[in-house]
Design a protein around this motif. Structure first.
Motif, short mmCIF file in Angstrom:
data_model
loop_
_atom_site.label_atom_id
_atom_site.label_comp_id
_atom_site.label_asym_id
_atom_site.label_seq_id
_atom_site.Cartn_x
_atom_site.Cartn_y
_atom_site.Cartn_z
N UNK A 3 -13.62 9.93 -25.71
CA UNK A 3 -14.92 9.42 -25.41
C UNK A 3 -15.13 8.31 -26.51
N UNK A 4 -14.92 8.70 -27.72
CA UNK A 4 -15.12 7.64 -28.62
C UNK A 4 -13.97 6.95 -28.98
N UNK A 5 -13.96 5.55 -29.40
CA UNK A 5 -13.11 4.36 -29.54
C UNK A 5 -13.08 3.85 -30.94
N UNK A 6 -14.20 4.17 -31.56
CA UNK A 6 -14.60 3.72 -32.81
C UNK A 6 -14.55 2.17 -33.11
N UNK A 7 -14.39 1.43 -31.80
CA UNK A 7 -14.54 -0.08 -31.96
C UNK A 7 -15.65 -0.46 -32.06
N UNK A 8 -16.73 0.10 -31.68
CA UNK A 8 -18.19 -0.25 -31.97
C UNK A 8 -18.77 -0.01 -33.27
N UNK A 9 -17.95 0.50 -34.13
CA UNK A 9 -18.36 1.09 -35.45
C UNK A 9 -19.06 -0.24 -36.40
N UNK A 10 -18.33 -1.43 -35.97
CA UNK A 10 -18.78 -2.49 -36.81
C UNK A 10 -19.88 -3.17 -36.15
N UNK A 11 -20.74 -2.73 -35.17
CA UNK A 11 -21.85 -3.28 -34.62
C UNK A 11 -21.83 -4.10 -33.67
N UNK A 12 -20.53 -4.18 -33.10
CA UNK A 12 -20.30 -5.06 -31.97
C UNK A 12 -20.01 -4.11 -30.78
N UNK A 13 -19.82 -4.98 -29.54
CA UNK A 13 -19.37 -4.31 -28.22
C UNK A 13 -18.62 -5.16 -27.47
N UNK A 14 -17.69 -4.59 -26.49
CA UNK A 14 -16.90 -5.46 -25.91
C UNK A 14 -17.76 -6.03 -24.36
N UNK A 15 -17.53 -7.22 -23.96
CA UNK A 15 -17.98 -7.54 -22.75
C UNK A 15 -16.84 -7.28 -21.60
N UNK A 16 -17.51 -7.36 -20.49
CA UNK A 16 -16.70 -7.16 -19.22
C UNK A 16 -15.79 -8.52 -19.31
N UNK A 17 -14.54 -8.51 -18.81
CA UNK A 17 -13.59 -9.46 -19.00
C UNK A 17 -13.52 -10.20 -20.17
N UNK A 18 -13.62 -9.45 -21.27
CA UNK A 18 -13.19 -9.94 -22.64
C UNK A 18 -14.16 -10.48 -23.42
#
Length: 192
Positions: A3-18
């Motif tokens: 469930x957790x990826x840690x990719x958002x720990x820097x305060x960012x999030x991924x958008x659809x299609x990059x």
């Protein structure tokens, strides 16, 4: 799958299609508020589908309401997908699946017309809370209004997300009044 990826720990999030944006960027703020609206509609749906004491299912209007609310929840995924896509990837969106269409807005208008034909609309402000389902629909309406305001800063030119959310809040108001049967108006409250 974790469930957790840690990719958002820097305060960012991924958008659809990059692409990545800060979590407080207008796009994730807007689709996050639409997510909240979807959850609020889900609470209203759960109450509409509830059983009455004795095990008898609340029939007639609640079954119709549940089906309508499920469709609205599905449409909100479409709105979230559109807002979660960077402008440079908008061409990758699919009408009705990841891009809100004018037909989706028209469909809400038809639903509003249908529902409002079933009751006499109050001629003044109403006091929410006459029924549990009506109260939850009113909460969902206010969350949709907030999402609509946030979507103004996030939606691309020509997007139908704003008009869709505007009509959706109108529909939720109408559904709440329909479910109440008789609304308490502000003038009927002592001291008003």
């Amino acid at each position: 799958m974790d469930i957790y990826t840690r990719t958002g720990d820097d305060g960012t999030t991924g958008l659809l299609y990059g692409g990545r944006v800060r979590k407080d960027d207008p796009r994730p703020v807007a689709y996050g508020e639409i997510d909240e609206a979807q959850a609020a509609i889900g609470v209203a749906r759960a109450h509409a589908a509830a059983s009455v004491p004795g095990g008898a299912h609340v029939a007639d209007s609640s079954d119709e309401l549940v089906e309508l609310l499920i469709g609205l929840e599905r449409d909100l995924w479409v709105a979230m997908a559109e807002l979660a896509t960077a402008p440079g990837n908008r061409h990758k969106l699919s009408a009705g699946t990841s891009l809100v269409t004018a037909d989706m807005v028209s469909s809400l208008e038809a639903a509003i017309d249908d529902v409002t034909s079933r009751f006499e609309a109050p001629r003044e402000f109403v006091v929410p809370g006459e029924t549990v389902v009506g109260a939850h629909l009113d909460v969902a309406r206010t969350v949709v209004r907030r999402a609509e305001r946030s979507a103004l800063a996030a939606a691309d030119e020509g997007s139908q997300v704003g008009p869709y959310l505007n009509r959706l809040s109108d529909l939720l108001w109408a559904l709440a009044r329909w479910q109440e049967g008789s609304s308490r108006t502000t003038r009927s409250v002592d001291g008003a």
